[in-house]
Write a protein that holds these residues in place. Structure first.
Motif, short mmCIF file in Angstrom:
data_model
loop_
_atom_site.label_atom_id
_atom_site.label_comp_id
_atom_site.label_asym_id
_atom_site.label_seq_id
_atom_site.Cartn_x
_atom_site.Cartn_y
_atom_site.Cartn_z
N VAL A 1 0.84 -1.20 0.00
CA VAL A 1 0.00 0.00 0.00
C VAL A 1 0.87 1.24 0.00
N ASN A 2 1.91 1.25 0.85
CA ASN A 2 2.76 2.43 0.95
C ASN A 2 3.54 2.71 -0.33
N MET A 3 3.85 1.67 -1.09
CA MET A 3 4.57 1.89 -2.34
C MET A 3 3.60 2.28 -3.46
N GLY A 4 2.31 2.35 -3.12
CA GLY A 4 1.31 2.69 -4.13
C GLY A 4 1.05 1.55 -5.10
N LEU A 5 1.35 0.33 -4.67
CA LEU A 5 1.20 -0.80 -5.58
C LEU A 5 0.05 -1.73 -5.19
N TYR A 6 -0.76 -1.31 -4.21
CA TYR A 6 -1.90 -2.14 -3.85
C TYR A 6 -2.84 -2.23 -5.03
N ASN A 7 -3.37 -3.42 -5.28
CA ASN A 7 -4.27 -3.66 -6.39
C ASN A 7 -3.61 -3.39 -7.75
N THR A 8 -2.33 -3.71 -7.86
CA THR A 8 -1.68 -3.68 -9.18
C THR A 8 -1.00 -5.04 -9.38
N SER A 9 -0.75 -5.38 -10.64
CA SER A 9 -0.04 -6.63 -10.91
C SER A 9 1.37 -6.56 -10.35
N LEU A 10 1.99 -5.37 -10.47
CA LEU A 10 3.37 -5.24 -10.05
C LEU A 10 3.53 -5.55 -8.56
N GLY A 11 2.59 -5.09 -7.75
CA GLY A 11 2.65 -5.37 -6.32
C GLY A 11 2.70 -6.86 -6.05
N LEU A 12 1.84 -7.61 -6.74
CA LEU A 12 1.82 -9.07 -6.58
C LEU A 12 3.13 -9.68 -7.09
N ILE A 13 3.57 -9.19 -8.26
CA ILE A 13 4.78 -9.77 -8.87
C ILE A 13 5.97 -9.61 -7.93
N LEU A 14 6.15 -8.40 -7.39
CA LEU A 14 7.32 -8.17 -6.53
C LEU A 14 7.32 -9.12 -5.34
N PHE A 15 6.16 -9.26 -4.69
CA PHE A 15 6.13 -10.18 -3.56
C PHE A 15 6.44 -11.61 -4.00
N HIS A 16 5.77 -12.06 -5.05
CA HIS A 16 5.97 -13.45 -5.49
C HIS A 16 7.43 -13.72 -5.85
N VAL A 17 8.04 -12.77 -6.56
CA VAL A 17 9.45 -12.96 -6.94
C VAL A 17 10.29 -13.13 -5.68
N ALA A 18 10.08 -12.23 -4.70
CA ALA A 18 10.88 -12.29 -3.49
C ALA A 18 10.67 -13.62 -2.77
N PHE A 19 9.41 -14.02 -2.62
CA PHE A 19 9.15 -15.24 -1.85
C PHE A 19 9.66 -16.48 -2.59
N GLN A 20 9.41 -16.55 -3.89
CA GLN A 20 9.82 -17.74 -4.64
C GLN A 20 11.34 -17.85 -4.73
N THR A 21 12.04 -16.74 -4.56
CA THR A 21 13.50 -16.80 -4.60
C THR A 21 14.03 -17.80 -3.57
N GLY A 22 13.33 -17.93 -2.45
CA GLY A 22 13.75 -18.90 -1.43
C GLY A 22 13.81 -20.30 -2.00
N PHE A 23 12.69 -20.76 -2.53
CA PHE A 23 12.63 -22.11 -3.08
C PHE A 23 13.58 -22.27 -4.26
N CYS A 24 13.58 -21.26 -5.14
CA CYS A 24 14.39 -21.36 -6.35
C CYS A 24 15.88 -21.42 -6.02
N THR A 25 16.29 -20.69 -4.98
CA THR A 25 17.70 -20.72 -4.60
C THR A 25 18.10 -22.11 -4.13
N LEU A 26 17.25 -22.71 -3.30
CA LEU A 26 17.49 -24.08 -2.85
C LEU A 26 17.72 -25.00 -4.05
N PHE A 27 16.83 -24.85 -5.02
CA PHE A 27 16.84 -25.70 -6.20
C PHE A 27 18.11 -25.48 -7.04
N MET A 28 18.40 -24.21 -7.35
CA MET A 28 19.52 -23.88 -8.22
C MET A 28 20.85 -24.23 -7.57
N ARG A 29 20.94 -23.93 -6.28
CA ARG A 29 22.20 -24.18 -5.58
C ARG A 29 22.51 -25.69 -5.60
N ASN A 30 21.48 -26.52 -5.31
CA ASN A 30 21.73 -27.96 -5.33
C ASN A 30 22.10 -28.44 -6.73
#
Lengths: 307, 281
Positions: free
Chosen positions: B136-165
Motif C-alpha cells: 500500500v505504501n509503495m502505491g502498488l496495492y491492487n496492481t499486478s506489479l505489487g503481486l509480482i514483486l512479492f511473489h518474486v521475493a518469496f519464490q526466490t527462497g525455493f528457487c535458490t534451494l533448487f539452483m544451488r543444489n
C-alpha cells in the motif's frame, strides 16, 4: 628494454582487485537477498512487533503489550481453529502412506503406464480453489455424488459442509486428494532409484511382500519420505484456500483454521484488527517453527556429511 | 524393481491388474470427471434433476456463457500478467544466488543458504499484514506489479534451494579450468555455468508458473476487483454470484485449471524433475 611495472590505472580499480575475492559472491547474492529481506525476513519481525499493538490498519497504533495474547487465551474461536489445525496435521499425514501405496500400485511397466501416472498426478496441478469447488459439488446436498452415495448406502444423505462436526473432515479429504498425488510422485521417483541388486539379494533370501517393503525398500526411500513429510506438514499448516472457498470458515466458524482465522480478524468486513491478527500469526509461526527447526537441523546435518 | 514386475506373475493376476488400473483411475478422478461432465450439461438438465445421467446434449454454450457474462477473460489475462513476469524474475534472481552459494566457499554461505530455505517454509500469515502495508505504501496495492514483486521475493527462497543444489552437482573442474584460463567470474557465470543450467531453468519455470497461477491467498490480500484480480480470486467471487448454477461454476473451474494443466502435460519431464529434486539424492 627497461622493465616497467604498469601502475594501477586508478585507486578504484586496485581496490576492486584486492577485494574482488570475497566481494564477488555477495554481488551475485545482493539482488536476491535484498528482495528476500524486504519481503520475507523483515515482515516476520514486523509481525512480532505488531502483535503488541492494537491497530485498525489506518490510524495510530496503540501499544497494548500482551493484551492481544491475553485476549486469545479466552477466545473460543481461537481454540476451535487450533484444534482444527491439529486435525489437519494428523489426518494430512495419511497422504504419505497413501501416496506410497499408489506409487507401489503404479510402479509397473505395462503399456500406457506413463499416461496413468500423469493422470494420477493430475489433482496436484490444479489450483486448490478449483479442487475446493470440485469437492463442494461432490458434497452438495441433494445432488452431490458423495451425498447420493451416502443416501444410497444408509438411507439418509449427509450434507458434510453444513454439519459443524463433519465439515473439517470433509475439507481435509479434499486437501488430501492433491497431497496424495504429490507424495505419490515423490515415491515413484524414489522407487525408480531403489537398488535392484539389493532387491534380488533379498528375494534370494526369501524376503517377500510386506517384509521386503519394510526392511529393504523403505530404508532406501528415506529421502523421499523426508520430503513427503516436510511438504505435508507445511501444506497442513498452510491450509487456507480450501477453507475459504468451500465454507468461508462456516458453519458457525466450525471449520476455521489458524491461517483463516488470522485473515478474518485482520481483514474482516467488521473492521480491521491487524494487531490481533498478527498475534494469531505469531502463534501459527511458532508452531511451524518447531517443525522448521527440526527439518533444518536434519538438512544441515546431511549437508555437513555430504561435503 | 519393487514390486515384482507384473509380467512375471500368473495370467489371471496380469489380467486383474490390467482391469484394475482404469477402474482405480476413474475412482481417483471421480470429482474431476463429475465436474467435467457438469460443465457441458445444459442448465435445463439440472433444473429437471438430471444430475448424473447422460446430458441431453453437449452444452458447450456453458463455456460461451462464462466468457460472455463474466469477466473471466480479464481474470485470466491478469493471471498471465502476474505469472509470467514472476517466473522470469524468480528464475533470474535464483540463477545468481544459486551460483553464488553453489560455487563460492565463504563463511556465511551455509547461513545464507538456510535463511532462504527456512524463509520458504514460513506460514504466509506472518507476512500478510506487513507485506500488505508495504505494498500500500509503495502505491502498488491492487496492481499486478505489487503481486509480482512479492511473489518474486518469496519464490526466490525455493528457487535458490533448487539452483544451488543443481550447481553443486555440476563438475567443479569446469569452473576451475576456466579460472586457470583467467576468465572473469561474471563471464564464468554467463558463458560456462548458465548454458549448462538450462534443464534446471526449464524445470523451475514450469514449477513457478504452476505455483503462481494457483496462488489464491496473496491474490485476495493484495488485489481487489476484476481489473487486477487473477483467476483464482476471480473464481471465488464468481462462485458467490453463480449460487447453485453448477454448470457455470464447473465450466469456469475447468477454464481456470486449463493453463497449468497444459503446461504440465507439455513440460511433464521438467515438471517432475523439478518437484522431485532432492528426493532421491
Amino acid at each position: 628494454m627497461p622493465t616497467a611495472v604498469v601502475p594501477p590505472r586508478s585507486s578504484n580499480r586496485s581496490w576492486w582487485r584486492q577485494n574482488q575475492q570475497w566481494l564477488t559472491p555477495w554481488l551475485f547474492l545482493a539482488p536476491g537477498i535484498a528482495m528476500f529481506v524486504l519481503y520475507v525476513i523483515s515482515p516476520i519481525f514486523q509481525s512480532f512487533w505488531l502483535s503488541f499493538y492494537d491497530w485498525d490498519g489506518l490510524g495510530e497504533a496503540t501499544w497494548v503489550g500482551t493484551g492481544n495474547y491475553i485476549e486469545l487465551f479466552d477466545d473460543g474461536a481461537f481454540y476451535t481453529s487450533l484444534w482444527n489445525n491439529v486435525l489437519w496435521l494428523v489426518l494430512y499425514m495419511l497422504a504419505v502412506p497413501a501416496g506410497l501405496g499408489i506409487a507401489i500400485f503404479l510402479n509397473q511397466t505395462v503399456r500406457g503406464i506413463r499416461l496413468y501416472k500423469s493422470l494420477f498426478f493430475f489433482p496436484f496441478v490444479i489450483s486448490q480453489v478449483v479442487v475446493g469447488l470440485m469437492f463442494s459439488w461432490f458434497y452438495a446436498p441433494n445432488f452431490g455424488l458423495f451425498y447420493k452415495l451416502i443416501e444410497w448406502m444408509t438411507g439418509t444423505g449427509v450434507a458434510i459442509l453444513a454439519d459443524p462436526d463433519l465439515v473439517t473432515y470433509g475439507i481435509i479429504a479434499a486437501g488430501l486428494w492433491p497431497q496424495i498425488a504429490y507424495c505419490m510422485i515423490l515415491y515413484l521417483t524414489g522407487l525408480n532409484n531403489v537398488s535392484p541388486d539389493q532387491i534380488e539379494a533379498a528375494r534370494l533370501d526369501g524376503a517377500r511382500g510386506f517384509r521386503m517393503l519394510w526392511y529393504i525398500i523403505l530404508p532406501q526411500l528415506r529421502p523421499a519420505t523426508f520430503i513427503a513429510v516436510v511438504v505435508t506438514v507445511i501444506g497442513a499448516l498452510r491450509s487456507f484456500d480450501l477453507v475459504s472457498i468451500m465454507t468461508d470458515g462456516g458453519p458457525f466458524g466450525s471449520s476455521r483454521v489458524l491461517s483463516f482465522y488470522m485473515y478474518e480478524q485482520a481483514l474482516s468486513e467488521y473492521g480491521y484488527r491487524m494487531g490481533y491478527g498478527a498475534a494469531i500469526a505469531v502463534i501459527l509461526f511458532m508452531i511451524m517453527m518447531v517443525f522448521i527447526s527440526g527439518f533444518i537441523w536434519k538438512m544441515v546435518r546431511d549437508e555437513k556429511e555430504g561435503y | 524393481m519393487f514390486p515384482r514386475p507384473i509380467e512375471q506373475a500368473s495370467a489371471p493376476s496380469r489380467i486383474a491388474y490390467q482391469v484394475a488400473l482404469p477402474i482405480v483411475l476413474i475412482l481417483w478422478l471421480l470429482p474431476l470427471i463429475g465436474v467435467a461432465i457438469t460443465s457441458v450439461r445444459p442448465s435445463s438438465d439440472l433444473a429437471a434433476g438430471n444430475y448424473f445421467g447422460v446430458p441431453s446434449y453437449l452444452a458447450f454454450e456453458n463455456y460461451l456463457d462464462v466468457f460472455r457474462n463474466s469477466p473471466i477473460a480479464s481474470y485470466i489475462l491478469n493471471s498471465f500478467k502476474v505469472t509470467i513476469p514472476t517466473m522470469i524474475g524468480a528464475v533470474a534472481l535464483s540463477c545468481l544466488t544459486g551460483f553464488a552459494l553453489g560455487i563460492y566457499k565463504f563463511r556465511a554461505n551455509i547461513f545464507v543458504f538456510f535463511l532462504f530455505v527456512a524463509g520458504n517454509f514460513v506460514p504466509f500469515q506472518i507476512l500478510m499484514v506487513p507485506v500488505r502495508d508495504l505494498t500500500v505504501n509503495m502505491g502498488l496495492y491492487n496492481t499486478s506489479l505489487g503481486l509480482i514483486l512479492f511473489h518474486v521475493a518469496f519464490q526466490t527462497g525455493f528457487c535458490t534451494l533448487f539452483m544451488r543444489n543443481f550447481i553443486r552437482a555440476l563438475p567443479f573442474e569446469l569452473i576451475e579450468a576456466a579460472r586457470v584460463e583467467g576468465v572473469a567470474e561474471w563471464r564464468i557465470f554467463w558463458f560456462v555455468v548458465l548454458p549448462i543450467m538450462r534443464p534446471a531453468i526449464a524445470a523451475l519455470s514450469v514449477l513457478i508458473f504452476t505455483f503462481i497461477w494457483n496462488d489464491y491467498f496473496w491474490a485476495t490480500v493484495l488485489t481487489t476487483g476484476a481489473s487486477t484480480q487473477p483467476v483464482t480470486a476471480g473464481l471465488y467471487s464468481l462462485n458467490g454470484q453463480w449460487v447453485a448454477a453448477w454448470h457455470l461454476v464447473s465450466a469456469g473451474s475447468i477454464v481456470a485449471a486449463l493453463p497449468p494443466v497444459m503446461m504440465f502435460f507439455l513440460m511433464q519431464k521438467h515438471f517432475i524433475a523439478g518437484l522431485t529434486l532432492g528426493a532421491v539424492k
